[in-house]
Write a protein that holds these residues in place. Structure first.
Motif, mmCIF file in Angstrom:
data_model
loop_
_atom_site.group_PDB
_atom_site.id
_atom_site.type_symbol
_atom_site.label_atom_id
_atom_site.label_comp_id
_atom_site.label_asym_id
_atom_site.label_seq_id
_atom_site.Cartn_x
_atom_site.Cartn_y
_atom_site.Cartn_z
ATOM 1 N N ARG A 21 0.948 -1.015 0.296
ATOM 2 C CA ARG A 21 0.057 0.048 0.057
ATOM 3 C C ARG A 21 0.892 1.347 -0.092
ATOM 4 N NH1 ARG A 21 -3.796 -1.137 5.055
ATOM 5 N NH2 ARG A 21 -1.704 -1.393 6.084
ATOM 6 N N THR A 22 0.273 2.459 -0.360
ATOM 7 C CA THR A 22 0.913 3.606 -0.584
ATOM 8 C C THR A 22 1.451 3.780 0.882
ATOM 9 O OG1 THR A 22 -0.063 4.243 -2.437
ATOM 10 C CG2 THR A 22 0.929 6.057 -0.969
ATOM 11 N N GLY A 23 2.583 4.285 1.255
ATOM 12 C CA GLY A 23 3.328 4.760 2.358
ATOM 13 C C GLY A 23 4.121 3.536 3.052
ATOM 14 N N GLU A 24 3.835 2.455 2.472
ATOM 15 C CA GLU A 24 4.628 1.465 3.056
ATOM 16 C C GLU A 24 6.106 1.514 2.587
ATOM 17 O OE1 GLU A 24 1.840 -2.196 4.416
ATOM 18 O OE2 GLU A 24 2.097 -2.051 2.116
ATOM 19 N N TRP A 25 6.961 0.615 2.969
ATOM 20 C CA TRP A 25 8.370 0.605 2.439
ATOM 21 C C TRP A 25 8.929 -0.711 1.726
ATOM 22 C CZ3 TRP A 25 11.163 5.012 3.204
ATOM 23 C CH2 TRP A 25 10.757 6.083 3.930
ATOM 24 N N LEU A 26 9.688 -0.341 0.701
ATOM 25 C CA LEU A 26 10.113 -1.690 0.019
ATOM 26 C C LEU A 26 11.593 -1.791 0.449
ATOM 27 C CD1 LEU A 26 9.727 -3.778 -2.207
ATOM 28 C CD2 LEU A 26 10.524 -2.180 -3.832
ATOM 29 N N VAL A 27 12.044 -2.850 0.676
ATOM 30 C CA VAL A 27 13.418 -3.144 1.226
ATOM 31 C C VAL A 27 14.021 -4.250 0.401
ATOM 32 C CG1 VAL A 27 14.971 -4.138 3.065
ATOM 33 C CG2 VAL A 27 12.812 -2.797 3.658
ATOM 34 N N VAL A 28 15.128 -3.926 -0.515
ATOM 35 C CA VAL A 28 15.784 -4.697 -1.376
ATOM 36 C C VAL A 28 17.096 -5.281 -0.615
ATOM 37 C CG1 VAL A 28 16.511 -5.348 -3.775
ATOM 38 C CG2 VAL A 28 14.789 -3.592 -3.302
ATOM 39 N N ASP A 62 14.304 -10.904 -3.978
ATOM 40 C CA ASP A 62 15.301 -10.503 -3.067
ATOM 41 C C ASP A 62 14.703 -9.069 -2.184
ATOM 42 O OD1 ASP A 62 15.304 -8.911 -5.211
ATOM 43 O OD2 ASP A 62 17.478 -8.664 -4.792
ATOM 44 N N ALA A 63 13.362 -8.917 -2.356
ATOM 45 C CA ALA A 63 12.716 -7.786 -1.895
ATOM 46 C C ALA A 63 11.417 -8.184 -0.885
ATOM 47 C CB ALA A 63 12.123 -7.006 -3.084
ATOM 48 N N GLY A 64 11.208 -7.343 -0.140
ATOM 49 C CA GLY A 64 10.033 -7.424 0.853
ATOM 50 C C GLY A 64 9.350 -6.002 0.978
ATOM 51 N N VAL A 65 8.147 -6.203 1.562
ATOM 52 C CA VAL A 65 7.372 -4.915 1.818
ATOM 53 C C VAL A 65 7.279 -4.806 3.439
ATOM 54 C CG1 VAL A 65 5.295 -3.667 1.910
ATOM 55 C CG2 VAL A 65 6.124 -4.688 -0.062
ATOM 56 N N VAL A 66 7.587 -3.779 4.078
ATOM 57 C CA VAL A 66 7.389 -3.408 5.453
ATOM 58 C C VAL A 66 6.476 -2.324 5.872
ATOM 59 C CG1 VAL A 66 9.440 -4.431 6.211
ATOM 60 C CG2 VAL A 66 9.704 -2.098 5.896
#
Length: 70
Positions: free
Chosen positions: A4-11, A55-59
């Motif tokens: 969702r908008t406002g979350e963070w993508l971590v690669v 290799d990515a995740g959403v937090v």
């Protein structure tokens, strides 16, 4: 993967000692939260469209170690 908008993508780095790349998700074009996402990367002066790989995740919150390089 869903976001969702406002979350963070971590690669995660693919090589030992390579830092994670972190960006705020500023747009999610699909109503179901599926990729691609428009991401503003921490420490960079632009946004781009991202199709996250395995290799990515959403937090939900900005990771504590995510800081502007420099």
């Amino acid at each position: 993967m869903q976001a969702r908008t406002g979350e963070w993508l971590v690669v995660h780095g693919r090589v030992t000692d390579q830092p994670e790349r972190v960006g705020e998700i500023v747009e999610v074009p699909h109503g179901d939260g599926s990729p691609p996402y428009v991401v503003r990367w921490v420490g960079e002066d632009h946004t781009c469209v991202v199709f996250p790989g395995p290799d990515a995740g959403v937090v939900a919150q900005r990771p504590p170690g995510a800081h502007v390089p420099g």
